[in-house]
Design a protein around this motif. Structure first.
Motif, short mmCIF file in Angstrom:
data_model
loop_
_atom_site.label_atom_id
_atom_site.label_comp_id
_atom_site.label_asym_id
_atom_site.label_seq_id
_atom_site.Cartn_x
_atom_site.Cartn_y
_atom_site.Cartn_z
N LEU B 24 0.82 -1.21 0.00
CA LEU B 24 0.00 0.00 0.00
C LEU B 24 0.86 1.26 0.00
N ALA B 25 2.06 1.16 0.54
CA ALA B 25 2.90 2.35 0.72
C ALA B 25 3.18 3.06 -0.60
N ALA B 26 3.41 2.31 -1.67
CA ALA B 26 3.71 2.93 -2.96
C ALA B 26 2.52 3.74 -3.45
N ARG B 27 1.32 3.21 -3.27
CA ARG B 27 0.12 3.92 -3.70
C ARG B 27 -0.04 5.22 -2.93
N LEU B 28 0.17 5.17 -1.63
CA LEU B 28 0.03 6.36 -0.80
C LEU B 28 1.08 7.40 -1.16
N LEU B 29 2.31 6.96 -1.38
CA LEU B 29 3.37 7.89 -1.76
C LEU B 29 3.08 8.52 -3.12
N ALA B 30 2.61 7.73 -4.05
CA ALA B 30 2.30 8.26 -5.38
C ALA B 30 1.16 9.28 -5.29
N ASP B 31 0.15 9.00 -4.49
CA ASP B 31 -0.96 9.93 -4.35
C ASP B 31 -0.48 11.26 -3.78
N ARG B 32 0.48 11.20 -2.86
CA ARG B 32 0.98 12.42 -2.23
C ARG B 32 1.94 13.18 -3.14
#
Lengths: 116, 196
Positions: B24-32
């Protein structure tokens, strides 16, 4: 405050509000790169490390490899599962049911579920 | 992970989680990070959206690559990303790969009579004028002005991004804003400004 700041401030505010939104395609490419480059956790990278450790501990507690050689296959598997460390437990489920596969616990075919 | 926990998690923590295998971390980082990465690159490249997307993807790819070796406390993730984007855009500008984007592409072609249409057109015209004026600035002045007044970075952060001192940042920002003011002066009436 100089007049140039009075003129520019509202323009900068408009620019801040108009930040481009990444397309779904760009986001997908970025996440695909992330998946391709993501490190594999150590436990998953060395599934046999847990097996080796479990075997070593089991052999030692049962009196050495000679004693284990006299056990039947099912007995060995049962002892092995009991000795497997929690960190390496995934390799068991992964070996029994690789990712993407499914196990049908109750068959929906045949006469078992039909009344009659 | 609860929503509050997600929003409170720092970029460093998300990057560490990604390096540890968290999906999930990659998705959250990309969104930010992807929106500001793309926005900054777009402005540095004079509105060339295609080139900006390439730069943004390359910058994020370098972040994924460095994640296992990321050292907390040395630099902010966003500062590091802005620096990577700055360097990538500089390389493209110097190599002449940037294609000049025609200004005014975002303006509507047909008359729009809906409520607020005139305000939206004025807003779009102002933004187009600002983007055109920014594109005409020397590269370093444009970087400093965009980082300060659009991306909202502090002068010390900009200094870290650009690899220069804080006084140099202030000088670049001041010169850039003076140039923008001159460039936009002749367009005041067309941009809907009242004559004072």
């Amino acid at each position: 405050m100089p007049d140039d700041d009075d003129d520019l401030a509202p323009l900068f505010a408009v620019a801040r509000a108009a930040r481009p939104v990444p397309s779904a395609e760009l986001t997908a490419r970025v996440l695909a790169d992330a998946r391709a480059l993501q490190p594999v956790p150590a436990a998953a990278r060395r599934p046999l490390a847990g097996l080796r450790q479990a075997l070593a501990e089991m052999f030692a507690s049962l009196g050495g490899a000679g004693a284990v050689a006299g056990l039947g296959t099912a007995a060995v598997a049962g002892v092995l599962i009991g000795y497997a460390s929690p960190a390496a437990s995934d390799w068991i489920s992964n070996a029994l049911a690789p990712a993407g596969s499914s196990i049908e616990l109750l068959s929906t075919e045949g006469p078992f579920l039909t009344e009659g | 992970m609860a929503f509050d926990a997600i929003t409170d998690t720092s970029d460093d923590d998300l990057l560490a989680a990604y390096a540890g295998g968290d999906r999930l971390a990659a998705r959250l980082l990309a969104d930010r990070l992807l929106p500001r990465t793309l926005g900054y690159a777009t402005r540095l490249l004079g509105g060339d959206r295609a080139e900006a997307e390439d730069v943004a993807q390359e910058a994020m790819l370098r972040l994924w690559r460095i994640a296992p070796d990321w050292r907390r406390g040395e630099a902010r993730v966003t500062t590091w990303l802005y620096r990577v984007v700055t360097n990538l855009c500089t390389d493209r500008l110097r190599s002449g790969r940037r294609r000049a984007a025609p200004m005014g592409d975002d303006l509507p072609d047909a008359p729009d009579d809906s409520p607020g249409a005139e305000a939206r057109m004025v807003q779009a015209a102002r933004l187009a004028a600002l983007d055109a004026a920014l594109a005409a600035l020397p590269d370093r002045q444009r970087e400093a002005v965009v980082l300060r007044h659009i991306e909202g970075l502090s002068n010390p952060e900009i200094a870290a991004v650009m690899g220069i001192g804080v006084e140099a940042v202030e000088s670049l920002t001041a010169r850039g804003k003076r140039a923008l003011t001159v460039a936009l002066q002749g367009r005041r009436e067309g941009l809907g400004y009242e004559e004072s």
